[in-house]
Write a protein that holds these residues in place. Structure first.
Motif, short mmCIF file in Angstrom:
data_model
loop_
_atom_site.label_atom_id
_atom_site.label_comp_id
_atom_site.label_asym_id
_atom_site.label_seq_id
_atom_site.Cartn_x
_atom_site.Cartn_y
_atom_site.Cartn_z
N THR A 93 -15.26 -20.41 -36.91
CA THR A 93 -14.31 -19.48 -37.53
C THR A 93 -14.05 -18.28 -36.63
O THR A 93 -12.90 -17.86 -36.46
CB THR A 93 -14.85 -19.02 -38.91
N ARG A 94 -15.11 -17.74 -36.03
CA ARG A 94 -14.93 -16.60 -35.11
C ARG A 94 -14.10 -16.99 -33.89
O ARG A 94 -13.25 -16.23 -33.44
CB ARG A 94 -16.29 -16.06 -34.65
N GLU B 2 -11.89 -19.45 -33.65
CA GLU B 2 -10.51 -19.67 -34.08
C GLU B 2 -9.79 -18.34 -34.28
O GLU B 2 -8.62 -18.21 -33.91
CB GLU B 2 -10.47 -20.52 -35.34
N ALA B 3 -10.47 -17.36 -34.85
CA ALA B 3 -9.86 -16.03 -35.04
C ALA B 3 -9.55 -15.40 -33.69
O ALA B 3 -8.49 -14.79 -33.51
CB ALA B 3 -10.79 -15.13 -35.86
N GLY B 4 -10.46 -15.57 -32.72
CA GLY B 4 -10.22 -15.04 -31.38
C GLY B 4 -9.03 -15.72 -30.71
O GLY B 4 -8.20 -15.05 -30.07
N ARG C 45 -6.46 -17.13 -32.23
CA ARG C 45 -5.23 -16.65 -32.88
C ARG C 45 -4.86 -15.25 -32.40
O ARG C 45 -3.68 -14.96 -32.18
CB ARG C 45 -5.40 -16.68 -34.40
N ALA C 46 -5.86 -14.39 -32.24
CA ALA C 46 -5.58 -13.03 -31.76
C ALA C 46 -5.01 -13.06 -30.36
O ALA C 46 -4.02 -12.35 -30.06
CB ALA C 46 -6.86 -12.18 -31.80
#
Length: 130
Positions: free
Chosen positions: A73-74, A76-78, A80-81
């Protein structure tokens, strides 16, 4: 979550189960500090301790499914950012980033070697001899 906690989870995801002493060395903290951190991660359900099949005296710290999910999850968030931010760059800036990718990949490999111990590649020279 602290940076050391997140880094420890990422290390376990990348390298697999490790001894607490190994994790402490990789993350640059004392063994007692890593023991306390692992206890908190264990209480949170993100890691568990298991016996080592090759040495029954040894306990290995392993990611649980919840820990692996947290790391994914972390990441994937990175991603996307970075995608959003890269979308703000000019074409020339994107081309410069693409041109820098081989050097950035090499830097990541060097950093990994620092954490996991030196791995001399055939035909490579140490930086001292350059």
């Amino acid at each position: 979550m602290s940076l050391t906690s997140a880094a420890t989870l990422a290390t376990l995801d990348r390298t697999g189960p490790r001894r607490i002493t190994d994790l402490a060395a990789v993350e640059g903290v004392t063994q007692p500090a890593m023991t306390a951190l692992v206890r908190v991660l264990e209480e949170s359900g993100l890691v568990e301790r298991r016996g080592d099949a090759s040495d029954k005296r040894v306990k290995l710290v392993c990611l649980t499914e919840a820990g692996a999910s947290y790391v994914r999850t972390r990441r994937e968030a990175g991603v996307r950012a970075f995608e959003r931010l890269i979308g703000e760059l000019t074409v020339d800036e994107v081309e410069a980033l693409v041109a820098a990718l081989p050097a950035l990949k090499h830097l990541a490999e060097l950093e990994s070697q620092d954490h996991e111990g030196p791995k001399q590649r055939p035909g490579s020279r140490s930086t001292a001899s350059r």
